[in-house]
Write a protein that holds these residues in place. Structure first.
Motif, PDB file in Angstrom:
ATOM      1  N   ILE A   1       0.855  -1.187   0.000  1.00  0.00           N
ATOM      2  CA  ILE A   1       0.000   0.000   0.000  1.00  0.00           C
ATOM      3  C   ILE A   1       0.888   1.233   0.000  1.00  0.00           C
ATOM      4  O   ILE A   1       1.531   1.564   0.993  1.00  0.00           O
ATOM      5  N   LEU A   2       0.941   1.921  -1.152  1.00  0.00           N
ATOM      6  CA  LEU A   2       1.720   3.151  -1.299  1.00  0.00           C
ATOM      7  C   LEU A   2       0.808   4.324  -0.974  1.00  0.00           C
ATOM      8  O   LEU A   2      -0.051   4.690  -1.774  1.00  0.00           O
ATOM      9  N   GLN A   3       0.992   4.915   0.195  1.00  0.00           N
ATOM     10  CA  GLN A   3       0.052   5.943   0.638  1.00  0.00           C
ATOM     11  C   GLN A   3       0.720   6.983   1.527  1.00  0.00           C
ATOM     12  O   GLN A   3       1.786   6.744   2.114  1.00  0.00           O
ATOM     13  N   ASN A   4       0.075   8.139   1.606  1.00  0.00           N
ATOM     14  CA  ASN A   4       0.283   9.079   2.697  1.00  0.00           C
ATOM     15  C   ASN A   4      -1.086   9.257   3.307  1.00  0.00           C
ATOM     16  O   ASN A   4      -1.923   9.979   2.767  1.00  0.00           O
ATOM     17  N   ASN A   5      -1.351   8.579   4.421  1.00  0.00           N
ATOM     18  CA  ASN A   5      -2.717   8.481   4.911  1.00  0.00           C
ATOM     19  C   ASN A   5      -2.749   8.563   6.429  1.00  0.00           C
ATOM     20  O   ASN A   5      -2.001   7.874   7.116  1.00  0.00           O
ATOM     21  N   TRP A   6      -3.633   9.417   6.922  1.00  0.00           N
ATOM     22  CA  TRP A   6      -3.706   9.689   8.356  1.00  0.00           C
ATOM     23  C   TRP A   6      -4.050   8.436   9.167  1.00  0.00           C
ATOM     24  O   TRP A   6      -3.482   8.205  10.231  1.00  0.00           O
ATOM     25  N   ALA A   7      -4.968   7.618   8.686  1.00  0.00           N
ATOM     26  CA  ALA A   7      -5.464   6.490   9.490  1.00  0.00           C
ATOM     27  C   ALA A   7      -5.331   5.180   8.735  1.00  0.00           C
ATOM     28  O   ALA A   7      -6.259   4.378   8.695  1.00  0.00           O
ATOM     29  N   ILE A   8      -4.169   4.952   8.144  1.00  0.00           N
ATOM     30  CA  ILE A   8      -3.997   3.834   7.231  1.00  0.00           C
ATOM     31  C   ILE A   8      -4.279   2.476   7.877  1.00  0.00           C
ATOM     32  O   ILE A   8      -4.933   1.624   7.281  1.00  0.00           O
ATOM     33  N   LYS A   9      -3.840   2.257   9.109  1.00  0.00           N
ATOM     34  CA  LYS A   9      -4.020   0.940   9.732  1.00  0.00           C
ATOM     35  C   LYS A   9      -5.488   0.614   9.944  1.00  0.00           C
ATOM     36  O   LYS A   9      -5.909  -0.533   9.757  1.00  0.00           O
ATOM     37  N   SER A  10      -6.265   1.595  10.321  1.00  0.00           N
ATOM     38  CA  SER A  10      -7.681   1.345  10.605  1.00  0.00           C
ATOM     39  C   SER A  10      -8.472   1.055   9.339  1.00  0.00           C
ATOM     40  O   SER A  10      -9.603   0.575   9.408  1.00  0.00           O
ATOM     41  N   LYS A  11      -7.895   1.340   8.175  1.00  0.00           N
ATOM     42  CA  LYS A  11      -8.612   1.146   6.919  1.00  0.00           C
ATOM     43  C   LYS A  11      -8.354  -0.223   6.283  1.00  0.00           C
ATOM     44  O   LYS A  11      -8.983  -0.564   5.294  1.00  0.00           O
ATOM     45  N   ILE A  12      -7.430  -0.982   6.821  1.00  0.00           N
ATOM     46  CA  ILE A  12      -7.149  -2.314   6.272  1.00  0.00           C
ATOM     47  C   ILE A  12      -8.230  -3.279   6.753  1.00  0.00           C
ATOM     48  O   ILE A  12      -8.383  -3.504   7.952  1.00  0.00           O
TER      49      ILE A  12
ATOM     50  N   LEU B   1       3.021  -1.679   4.344  1.00  0.00           N
ATOM     51  CA  LEU B   1       2.802  -0.252   4.136  1.00  0.00           C
ATOM     52  C   LEU B   1       4.053   0.383   3.544  1.00  0.00           C
ATOM     53  O   LEU B   1       5.174  -0.010   3.869  1.00  0.00           O
ATOM     54  N   ALA B   2       3.836   1.376   2.688  1.00  0.00           N
ATOM     55  CA  ALA B   2       4.966   2.100   2.090  1.00  0.00           C
ATOM     56  C   ALA B   2       4.571   3.550   1.867  1.00  0.00           C
ATOM     57  O   ALA B   2       3.393   3.866   1.672  1.00  0.00           O
TER      58      ALA B   2
ATOM     59  N   VAL C   1      13.952   1.476   5.491  1.00  0.00           N
ATOM     60  CA  VAL C   1      12.987   0.829   6.381  1.00  0.00           C
ATOM     61  C   VAL C   1      12.662   1.781   7.527  1.00  0.00           C
ATOM     62  O   VAL C   1      13.557   2.304   8.186  1.00  0.00           O
ATOM     63  N   MET C   2      11.376   2.016   7.740  1.00  0.00           N
ATOM     64  CA  MET C   2      10.913   2.922   8.789  1.00  0.00           C
ATOM     65  C   MET C   2      10.041   2.150   9.778  1.00  0.00           C
ATOM     66  O   MET C   2       8.903   1.799   9.457  1.00  0.00           O
ATOM     67  N   PRO C   3      10.549   1.850  10.957  1.00  0.00           N
ATOM     68  CA  PRO C   3       9.719   1.174  11.959  1.00  0.00           C
ATOM     69  C   PRO C   3       8.476   2.006  12.289  1.00  0.00           C
ATOM     70  O   PRO C   3       8.552   3.234  12.381  1.00  0.00           O
ATOM     71  N   ASP C   4       7.341   1.346  12.428  1.00  0.00           N
ATOM     72  CA  ASP C   4       6.072   2.001  12.732  1.00  0.00           C
ATOM     73  C   ASP C   4       5.788   3.110  11.724  1.00  0.00           C
ATOM     74  O   ASP C   4       5.585   4.280  12.080  1.00  0.00           O
ATOM     75  N   LEU C   5       5.772   2.737  10.460  1.00  0.00           N
ATOM     76  CA  LEU C   5       5.573   3.709   9.388  1.00  0.00           C
ATOM     77  C   LEU C   5       4.216   4.416   9.504  1.00  0.00           C
ATOM     78  O   LEU C   5       4.085   5.587   9.146  1.00  0.00           O
ATOM     79  N   ALA C   6       3.215   3.733  10.045  1.00  0.00           N
ATOM     80  CA  ALA C   6       1.884   4.337  10.166  1.00  0.00           C
ATOM     81  C   ALA C   6       1.922   5.576  11.056  1.00  0.00           C
ATOM     82  O   ALA C   6       1.229   6.564  10.787  1.00  0.00           O
ATOM     83  N   SER C   7       2.727   5.558  12.112  1.00  0.00           N
ATOM     84  CA  SER C   7       2.856   6.735  12.981  1.00  0.00           C
ATOM     85  C   SER C   7       3.574   7.855  12.255  1.00  0.00           C
ATOM     86  O   SER C   7       3.192   9.034  12.355  1.00  0.00           O
ATOM     87  N   TRP C   8       4.619   7.512  11.514  1.00  0.00           N
ATOM     88  CA  TRP C   8       5.323   8.532  10.722  1.00  0.00           C
ATOM     89  C   TRP C   8       4.373   9.179   9.712  1.00  0.00           C
ATOM     90  O   TRP C   8       4.397  10.388   9.505  1.00  0.00           O
ATOM     91  N   MET C   9       3.499   8.356   9.096  1.00  0.00           N
ATOM     92  CA  MET C   9       2.540   8.881   8.121  1.00  0.00           C
ATOM     93  C   MET C   9       1.604   9.896   8.764  1.00  0.00           C
ATOM     94  O   MET C   9       1.253  10.907   8.143  1.00  0.00           O
ATOM     95  N   LYS C  10       1.165   9.637   9.996  1.00  0.00           N
ATOM     96  CA  LYS C  10       0.289  10.585  10.678  1.00  0.00           C
ATOM     97  C   LYS C  10       0.951  11.957  10.754  1.00  0.00           C
ATOM     98  O   LYS C  10       0.343  12.979  10.439  1.00  0.00           O
TER      99      LYS C  10
END
Length: 312
Positions: free
Chosen positions: A102-113, A124-125, A173-182
């Motif tokens: 999933i190539l995204q810049n998304n505020w709530a990406i994890k909740s959408k899977i 995630l990427a 590689v970015m650990p916890d990429l979903a937090s970085w995306m926020k």
């Protein structure tokens, strides 16, 4: 490796073009657009990896499909944020054995899977190697950056890394990429409001008061991030937002005025402003749900609505 790219926008097509130089790539398009795309896509590319100063024209003619009727090894999902929910639910039903990137810049990406997508088959990427927009004539205008594409730190990233590097795409590689995306999502979403109120990006750069307000809204967004357990000082450049305004306002103006950043913002606004706005309103709803007051942030809502009407 057989790859399907789901999303024929700037990000999807540019990654498809890069990967197709080494791998078998197919692009999924909507059925009503098949005839328009059957002769390929016109790409205008500035490749900073090669120190290009000008855009160069490329014709890209990948294999096209209108449905997922076979198994792929890898599916790159690169739709805009407003299309993400629908695309993920479709893929949950039909993706087969393919691993999903999933190539995204998304505020709530994890909740959408969706829950019926095996999380072990999803990575995630963040597409930091590519930026740009689609012009009114349909031409994709993209910049390829030296910056690496960010991958979440999961078991599959070791298989993805060589696929990308073989095509000249750097990987980090970015650990916890979903937090970085926020945190990163705040930067683009707040820009939607600041530009809408100023009228244009150029007008924003000339207005110190508007930049101060933007910083205030940005800071409010960081307070919301803290509610999700993300420390204010974890990532750049937001770790510097606690500096005094007399230092921060000229620094932000200088950053946004850099030719490459200004060009990237201008390119993206040609076709991607609605996505910034979509993320702005998603963050606004998150704050309301969390009971966090975001005065500066919320004040942009009407300006964004008006900007969208004037620039459909």
């Amino acid at each position: 490796m057989n790859i399907l790219v789901y999303g024929a926008g700037t990000i999807g097509l540019t990654y498809a073009w890069l990967l197709s130089q080494q791998l078998q790539v197919t692009v999924l398009v909507r059925e009503h657009k098949l005839s328009a795309f059957e002769h390929g896509f016109n790409l205008s590319i500035k490749d900073l990896r090669k120190n290009d100063r000008l855009y160069k024209a490329h014709h890209f003619q990948p294999a096209l499909v209108t449905s997922i009727a076979q198994d792929y090894d890898l599916i790159l999902l690169a739709v805009n944020s407003s299309q993400l929910d629908q695309a993920l639910h479709q893929l949950a039903a039909v993706k087969g054995k393919a691993h999903l990137l999933i190539l995204q810049n998304n505020w709530a990406i994890k909740s959408k899977i969706p829950s019926d997508l095996d999380r072990k088959q999803v990575t995630l990427a963040f597409p930091s190697s590519v930026g740009g927009g689609r012009r009114s004539n349909g031409q994709v205008r993209a910049i390829i950056f030296k910056a690496p594409t960010l991958l979440d730190d999961d078991a599959y990233q070791s298989e993805l890394a060589p696929i990308f590097t073989a095509s000249g795409i750097g990987i980090n590689v970015m650990p916890d990429l979903a937090s970085w995306m926020k945190v990163h999502c705040l930067q683009e979403a707040v820009m939607a409001g600041a530009v809408a109120e100023a009228g244009t990006f150029e007008a924003l750069l000339k207005d110190k008061k508007a930049i101060r307000k933007m910083i205030g809204a940005w800071r409010e967004g960081l307070e919301l991030c803290q509610r999700y357990g993300i420390p204010k000082a974890r990532y750049k450049p937001t770790k510097y937002l606690s500096l005094p305004l007399f230092l921060l306002v000229p620094a932000v103006k200088s950053m946004l005025s850099r030719p490459l950043i200004a060009e990237m913002v201008t390119n993206h606004m040609q076709s991607g402003y609605a996505e910034w706005a979509d993320q702005y309103f998603e963050i606004k709803r998150s704050a309301e749900k969390a009971g966090i007051k975001m005065t500066h942030w919320n004040s942009y809502s009407g300006f964004i609505d008006q900007f969208l009407k004037k620039n459909p």
